[in-house]
Design a protein around this motif. Structure first.
Motif, short mmCIF file in Angstrom:
data_model
loop_
_atom_site.label_atom_id
_atom_site.label_comp_id
_atom_site.label_asym_id
_atom_site.label_seq_id
_atom_site.Cartn_x
_atom_site.Cartn_y
_atom_site.Cartn_z
N SER A 1 -3.40 -0.66 7.15
CA SER A 1 -4.56 -1.54 6.98
C SER A 1 -5.81 -0.81 7.46
CB SER A 1 -4.37 -2.83 7.77
OG SER A 1 -5.52 -3.64 7.70
N ARG B 1 0.83 -1.21 0.00
CA ARG B 1 0.00 0.00 0.00
C ARG B 1 0.87 1.26 0.00
NH1 ARG B 1 -4.00 2.43 4.33
NH2 ARG B 1 -5.11 3.86 2.95
N VAL C 1 -7.40 -2.10 2.00
CA VAL C 1 -6.74 -3.29 2.53
C VAL C 1 -7.44 -3.81 3.78
CG1 VAL C 1 -4.62 -4.14 3.63
CG2 VAL C 1 -4.48 -2.74 1.56
#
Length: 360
Positions: free
Chosen positions: A133, A100, A108
């Motif tokens: 995340s 990412r 994510v």
């Protein structure tokens, strides 16, 4: 919706079976799903191909291949951008977080499939990459408590999403009859320390006649075979190796046993219960949440206690056939009400849609 499932590896294991079942059902519902394995896949290739699901390997053989795997994953995601990237298990979770940085617009999700996914170093790697995340999930309340209480995952970005069971595939035998002869128990799982088969084998030395079938492979096979021989149990304990007909095995035995020291969920417990088997399982995390503590759908015993395990096995064997049958029916009902695959897939669809619509 386009969803990429990134997994550490594809071998015979509970997490892998669950991921394949999820992507199959998502594909059936019209989603564009792809599976990306960090390591070369060892299983499920034909099954995924039959479902029309692309499978890619990042050809990662060791930690030194991490930069190459990261760059190849970036290339895959750039060439065919997904709406959601869903990582599974620690190595894949860390990789999708790192990618990412290179592809900032990714959505994510990371799923941990056990109460612990390694030692302190992996926990710290999770802590350091948590900002990358948007959502973390675990497969049991026990795992969520462990990850959040030890501040491995931030509480506000962590949810429990149970594994789903295909209750059409895992169903009872057309008719179970009370049979003469020894009671037949089944245990399913890799031959590794986590499953604590030595305690189970020791427990069987306290039972006079029962038979035990163990389905699975692993590095402890030789040691476990020696233990069986030393205890004089060769005629009563059989190692079946890897089996691809586990659903059929559940329908051929009288009960299921799990002796694990720890479990994130315990997929095989739920499968056995869906097959209307009475179960005896250790209080090792997720299995306690599946079975419950009332004793109606199965019995829960402490970990690493062969005498308690033997007593519970003997108690199930001593039940009249009709009472064991009632326990099995209660077990299946619990799975249908709380853990059916269709319910879990619908929940994932809702989560994916919510994350897709979130601009953060």
């Amino acid at each position: 919706m386009r969803i990429d499932y990134v997994i550490t590896g594809l071998d015979i294991g509970g997490a892998e079976f669950q991921i394949v079942a999820l992507v199959e059902r998502l594909a059936q519902r019209g989603h564009d799903v792809r599976v990306i394995s960090l390591t070369p896949p060892l299983a499920f290739q034909e099954r995924l191909s039959a479902a029309g699901i692309p499978l890619c390997s990042l050809e990662m053989h060791s930690a030194k291949h991490l930069p190459f795997a990261l760059w190849r994953l970036r290339k895959l995601l750039k060439e065919s951008p997904p709406d959601i990237v869903h990582g599974h298990m620690v190595h894949a979770n860390l990789l999708v977080r790192l990618v990412r940085i290179l592809v900032p617009n990714l959505k994510v999700i990371c799923t941990a499939h056990n109460t612990r996914e390694g030692g302190k170093l992996r926990d710290w790697a999770y802590r350091l990459t948590n900002p990358l995340s948007q959502l973390n999930t675990t497969i049991s309340e026990a795992a969520t408590r462990r990850f959040t209480e030890e501040k491995v995952f931030p509480r506000e970005k962590t949810r429990t999403i149970f594994n789903g069971i295909d209750t059409d595939k895992f169903h009872p035998a057309n008719q179970r009859d009370e049979k003469a002869g020894p009671f037949r128990w089944l245990a399913v799982g890799r031959l590794m320390e986590q499953k604590d088969y030595p305690t189970l084998i020791t427990a069987f030395s306290h039972l006079p006649q029962s038979k035990l079938l163990i389905a699975g492979q692993g590095k402890l096979l030789s040691a476990l075979q020696r233990q069986v021989k030393d205890l004089g149990l060769e005629e009563r304990i059989d190692f079946l190796g890897v089996r691809h007909d586990i659903d059929e095995l559940y329908r051929q035995v009288d009960g299921f046993v799990l002796s694990s020291e720890w479990e994130g969920y315990g997929l095989v417990v739920a499968e056995a219960m869906a097959s209307e088997l009475p179960v005896v399982v250790t209080d090792s995390g997720g299995p306690g949440e599946i079975v419950g503590r009332e004793g109606k759908a199965g019995l829960l015993v402490p970990i690493k206690d062969p005498q308690a395990l033997a007593s519970a096995l003997a108690a199930i064997e001593a039940l009249p056939f009709k009472e064991r049958e009632t326990m099995g029916k209660q077990a299946r009902q619990q799975i249908q009400e709380r853990f059916s695959l269709n319910q879990i897939v619908t929940l994932w669809e809702q989560i994916y849609a919510g994350l897709q619509n979130n601009n953060k």
